[in-house]
Write a protein that holds these residues in place. Structure first.
Motif, PDB file in Angstrom:
ATOM      1  N   LEU A  80       0.824  -1.199   0.000  1.00 18.04           N
ATOM      2  CA  LEU A  80       0.000   0.000   0.000  1.00 18.04           C
ATOM      3  C   LEU A  80       0.860   1.251   0.000  1.00 18.04           C
ATOM      4  N   ALA A  81       1.969   1.221   0.737  1.00 16.50           N
ATOM      5  CA  ALA A  81       2.868   2.376   0.813  1.00 16.50           C
ATOM      6  C   ALA A  81       3.441   2.724  -0.562  1.00 16.50           C
ATOM      7  N   LYS A  82       3.563   1.729  -1.431  1.00 21.38           N
ATOM      8  CA  LYS A  82       4.087   1.984  -2.775  1.00 21.38           C
ATOM      9  C   LYS A  82       3.114   2.811  -3.616  1.00 21.38           C
ATOM     10  N   LEU A  83       1.851   2.856  -3.194  1.00 21.87           N
ATOM     11  CA  LEU A  83       0.832   3.601  -3.932  1.00 21.87           C
ATOM     12  C   LEU A  83       0.589   4.985  -3.355  1.00 21.87           C
ATOM     13  N   SER A  84       1.451   5.424  -2.459  1.00 17.76           N
ATOM     14  CA  SER A  84       1.300   6.751  -1.857  1.00 17.76           C
ATOM     15  C   SER A  84       1.235   7.820  -2.955  1.00 17.76           C
ATOM     16  N   GLY A  85       0.162   8.581  -2.946  1.00 17.19           N
ATOM     17  CA  GLY A  85      -0.024   9.610  -3.958  1.00 17.19           C
ATOM     18  C   GLY A  85      -0.642   9.104  -5.243  1.00 17.19           C
ATOM     19  N   ASP A  86      -0.849   7.816  -5.357  1.00 17.68           N
ATOM     20  CA  ASP A  86      -1.455   7.221  -6.548  1.00 17.68           C
ATOM     21  C   ASP A  86      -2.975   7.220  -6.366  1.00 17.68           C
ATOM     22  N   SER A  89      -4.826   4.244  -4.717  1.00 18.68           N
ATOM     23  CA  SER A  89      -4.557   3.871  -3.328  1.00 18.68           C
ATOM     24  C   SER A  89      -5.837   3.466  -2.591  1.00 18.68           C
ATOM     25  N   ASP A  90      -6.879   4.266  -2.710  1.00 18.56           N
ATOM     26  CA  ASP A  90      -8.137   3.950  -2.026  1.00 18.56           C
ATOM     27  C   ASP A  90      -8.764   2.674  -2.574  1.00 18.56           C
ATOM     28  N   LEU A  91      -8.646   2.482  -3.883  1.00 22.68           N
ATOM     29  CA  LEU A  91      -9.183   1.263  -4.483  1.00 22.68           C
ATOM     30  C   LEU A  91      -8.435   0.048  -3.941  1.00 22.68           C
ATOM     31  N   TYR A  92      -7.118   0.158  -3.832  1.00 20.59           N
ATOM     32  CA  TYR A  92      -6.325  -0.942  -3.294  1.00 20.59           C
ATOM     33  C   TYR A  92      -6.773  -1.281  -1.873  1.00 20.59           C
ATOM     34  N   GLY A 197     -12.606  -2.638 -11.134  1.00 18.55           N
ATOM     35  CA  GLY A 197     -12.079  -1.527 -11.918  1.00 18.55           C
ATOM     36  C   GLY A 197     -10.572  -1.366 -11.832  1.00 18.55           C
ATOM     37  N   TRP A 198      -9.882  -2.394 -11.298  1.00 19.21           N
ATOM     38  CA  TRP A 198      -8.421  -2.293 -11.208  1.00 19.21           C
ATOM     39  C   TRP A 198      -7.780  -2.408 -12.588  1.00 19.21           C
ATOM     40  N   LYS A 199      -8.284  -3.343 -13.387  1.00 18.68           N
ATOM     41  CA  LYS A 199      -7.736  -3.534 -14.726  1.00 18.68           C
ATOM     42  C   LYS A 199      -8.720  -4.321 -15.564  1.00 18.68           C
ATOM     43  N   SER A 200      -8.718  -4.062 -16.873  1.00 20.29           N
ATOM     44  CA  SER A 200      -9.566  -4.806 -17.799  1.00 20.29           C
ATOM     45  C   SER A 200      -8.742  -5.883 -18.490  1.00 20.29           C
TER      46      SER A 200
END
Length: 218
Positions: A80-86, A89-92, A197-200
């Motif tokens: 999760l920390a790797k998605l900081s500012g992405d 992040s909330d979806l993860y 909705g993460w990826k198609s």
């Protein structure tokens, strides 16, 4: 040689498309005869040099599963920390990525890197082939589970070395898959990450080349 009719062919393709990575489980135990059929299907997977490098550890202990769950939580925070500012992040955070405690059974699939030593037929130039063979056993088990109405979820967000210590794996035994196994709340029509909705799903036509990389088929 055994031949297959059109109906059997269609059933196979329906099973392949119906396989799902399951995270939500009922508490019902998987009957031993069903589990045996799943493991037998896994055991019939192809393997390099007919090495059959796999072993299976059935994990029912709540204590062991709690320790594995702690590893997941630790690793999940790191991811999760790797998605900081992405924006994802909330979806993860909303994604259910394991069912370690909910599933009635956890299953560790391992690869014995020393089986058939010292000569490993077919591995001289590609030493990872025994690991790939073990992955084929996982796929066989997963498909066999699907036709039994059993769900399987692969937990990859765990430290393999720490997991190996908990499971007391010898040095030559490598963890390949940590699976959650049980009857699912439901089988979704689409993969969970696609539905969320993460990826198609990628277009197959963009993934097939001919003769060399990047060269489209005629």
């Amino acid at each position: 040689m055994t031949s297959f009719n059109t109906n059997e062919r269609d059933v196979l393709h329906r099973i392949l498309r119906a396989r799902r990575d399951i995270r939500h489980f009922r508490h019902d135990s998987v009957p031993e005869e069903v589990l045996t059929r799943m493991l037998e299907a896994a055991h019939y997977a192809p393997s390099v040099g007919f090495k059959q490098p796999w072993n299976y550890i059935l994990i029912r202990s709540l204590d062991v599963r709690r320790r594995i769950k702690s590893l997941f939580e630790e690793a999940n925070q790191e991811e999760l920390a790797k998605l900081s500012g992405d924006e994802r992040s909330d979806l993860y955070k909303s994604l259910k990525l394991e069912g370690i405690m909910e599933a009635p059974l956890n299953l560790a699939v391992t690869c014995d890197r020393d089986r058939d030593a010292p000569f490993h037929l077919g591995q001289g130039q590609m030493p990872e082939m025994d690991l790939y063979s073990t992955c084929l056993a996982v796929q066989n088990l997963w498909l066999a589970a699907r036709v039994e109405g059993v769900g399987v979820g692969w937990v990859s967000i765990i430290d393999p070395e720490k997991t190996a210590k908990i499971l007391e794996l010898p040095n030559h035994i490598q963890l390949v898959a940590y699976l959650c196994v049980g009857y699912p709340i439901e089988f979704k029509d689409r993969p969970m990450l696609e539905e969320a909705g993460w990826k198609s799903r990628l277009s197959l036509s963009n993934l097939v080349f001919e003769d060399r990389w990047g060269h489209s088929p005629k």
